[in-house]
Enzyme design. Structure first.
Site, PDB file in Angstrom:
ATOM      1  N   ASP A  15     -11.223   6.320  -8.486  1.00  0.00           N
ATOM      2  CA  ASP A  15     -11.138   5.070  -7.711  1.00  0.00           C
ATOM      3  C   ASP A  15     -12.511   4.504  -7.319  1.00  0.00           C
ATOM      4  OD1 ASP A  15      -8.371   5.638  -7.662  1.00  0.00           O
ATOM      5  OD2 ASP A  15      -8.484   6.546  -5.665  1.00  0.00           O
ATOM      6  N   GLU A 223      -1.777  -2.235  -7.652  1.00  0.00           N
ATOM      7  CA  GLU A 223      -2.739  -1.641  -6.717  1.00  0.00           C
ATOM      8  C   GLU A 223      -4.147  -1.861  -7.263  1.00  0.00           C
ATOM      9  OE1 GLU A 223      -1.705   2.541  -6.486  1.00  0.00           O
ATOM     10  OE2 GLU A 223      -2.275   2.904  -8.558  1.00  0.00           O
TER      11      GLU A 223
HETATM   12  O1  FUB Z   1      -6.344   7.758  -5.456  1.00  0.00           O
HETATM   13  C1  FUB Z   1      -5.099   7.489  -4.874  1.00  0.00           C
HETATM   14  C2  FUB Z   1      -4.534   6.229  -5.395  1.00  0.00           C
HETATM   15  O2  FUB Z   1      -4.388   6.327  -6.811  1.00  0.00           O
HETATM   16  C3  FUB Z   1      -5.372   5.001  -5.226  1.00  0.00           C
HETATM   17  O3  FUB Z   1      -5.398   4.503  -3.927  1.00  0.00           O
HETATM   18  C4  FUB Z   1      -4.729   4.116  -6.215  1.00  0.00           C
HETATM   19  O4  FUB Z   1      -5.406   2.939  -6.493  1.00  0.00           O
HETATM   20  C5  FUB Z   1      -4.610   5.045  -7.411  1.00  0.00           C
HETATM   21  O5  FUB Z   1      -5.804   5.115  -8.145  1.00  0.00           O
END
Ligand code: FUB
Length: 323
Positions: A15, A223
């Protein structure tokens, strides 16, 4: 840079958020670990409990420097569990780290921690940001010095629990021809510690001007919001989650609306895909992660960088996630 390369060989980082501060490139990743929690749709297996910061003066030729642990769950008064994707912004010589964390009721909130240097350490505020919810904060500084935060994530990211910035009695995930759940944007206060307004939806339109529908799973937001500016246009990029693509849409200002353009990165090894885009020393780079080094364990991800190119019309040239 001819080939993609891994940035941290001896640990699991994911991330990435990336910024250039004082001529150096800083990477703010999540720090993956094996805590033994079984994999589920809620993302409980992403059980991270601290952050490291990395920096380099030359992403092409130098290894990154690990500045060690800069913030951990046990430093945060309101903490429950799970430090997910963070970001950092600079204002008036101070550095502000924004992070999602579940509180003691297992609800994701966004917190902020402050440092005197881009490499931390970061000291957390005693409470989460008032009015904050969900995950994946990404902070963008516009050319006039105003800072905006994009945030939100579906499923384990809990965005489906909110409507008009209020918690619903029961979560509602739209489907089919219903409008897709949007990421959110909010202007930050001058002191960088709060929201200066009510968060607004980040509207993504199809090329024909119609709003993105929930059933358009290969192009709708899921996301991992990110914003960058190129040739005076605003590029909002994000992950499509369960279809594993990094996509982007272009607008004329930070609030949008944004018109869908296409895929930045095809699926990588591992369930999640998440990125940052930054310009450094005259070249553009895509920072992201995959789970190749851990043998496909999706909760143990590794940071990667590769060059990103635009065509003459400003379209991003699609990259192969398996390269
Ligand atoms: O790393 C946890 C979660 O997985 C992140 O917040 C999302 O964007 C995905 O990458």
């Amino acid at each position: 840079m001819k080939q993609p390369k891994y940035l941290v060989e001896n640990d699991f980082m994911a991330d990435p958020a990336v910024h250039v501060f004082d001529g150096k490139l800083y990477i703010y990743p999540s720090h993956d670990r094996e805590s033994g929690i079984p994999e589920n749709d809620n993302g409980d297996h992403f059980d991270m409990n601290d952050y490291h910061v990395f920096s380099t003066s030359d992403i092409e030729t130098e290894p990154v420097t690990d500045h060690g642990v800069v913030l951990k769950v046990s430093d945060i008064l309101w903490a429950g569990r799970q430090l997910w994707d963070c970001d950092v912004a600079c204002r008036n010589g101070k550095y502000y780290m924004y992070f999602p964390l579940k509180d003691q009721n297992d609800i994701f909130r966004l917190g902020v921690a402050i440092a005197d240097k881009p490499e931390g350490p970061f000291v957390p505020q005693p409470d989460p940001i008032r009015g904050s919810y969900s995950i994946d904060p990404a902070v963008f500084e516009d050319t006039d010095g105003t800072h905006y935060m994009y945030f939100g994530g579906l499923w384990g990211g809990q965005l489906q629990r909110y409507k008009d910035n209020k918690a619903l009695e029961s979560a509602y995930l739209p489907e089919g021809d219903e409008l897709a759940l949007p990421s959110r944007i909010v202007r930050l206060t001058e002191d960088m510690l709060g929201f200066a307004e009510e968060p607004r939806p980040v509207v993504i339109l199809n090329q024909d001007g119609t709003p993105m529908k929930a059933g358009q799973t290969e192009s709708r937001f899921f996301e991992a919001s990110w914003m960058h500016r190129y040739n005076g246009k605003y590029y909002f990029s994000y992950s499509t989650g369960d279809t594993h693509l990094l996509c982007y849409a272009i607008g004329d200002n930070p609030y949008g609306p944004f018109t869908y353009q296409g895929v930045i990165l095809t699926p990588v090894v591992g369930w999640t895909t998440h990125h940052a885009i930054a310009e450094f020393k005259g070249k553009w780079y895509l920072f992201h992660h995959d789970s190749v080094p851990s043998g496909g364990r999706t909760w143990l991800r590794s940071l990667k960088v590769r060059e990103l190119e635009y065509d003459a019309d400003g379209k991003i040239i699609t990259l192969d996630g398996l390269a």
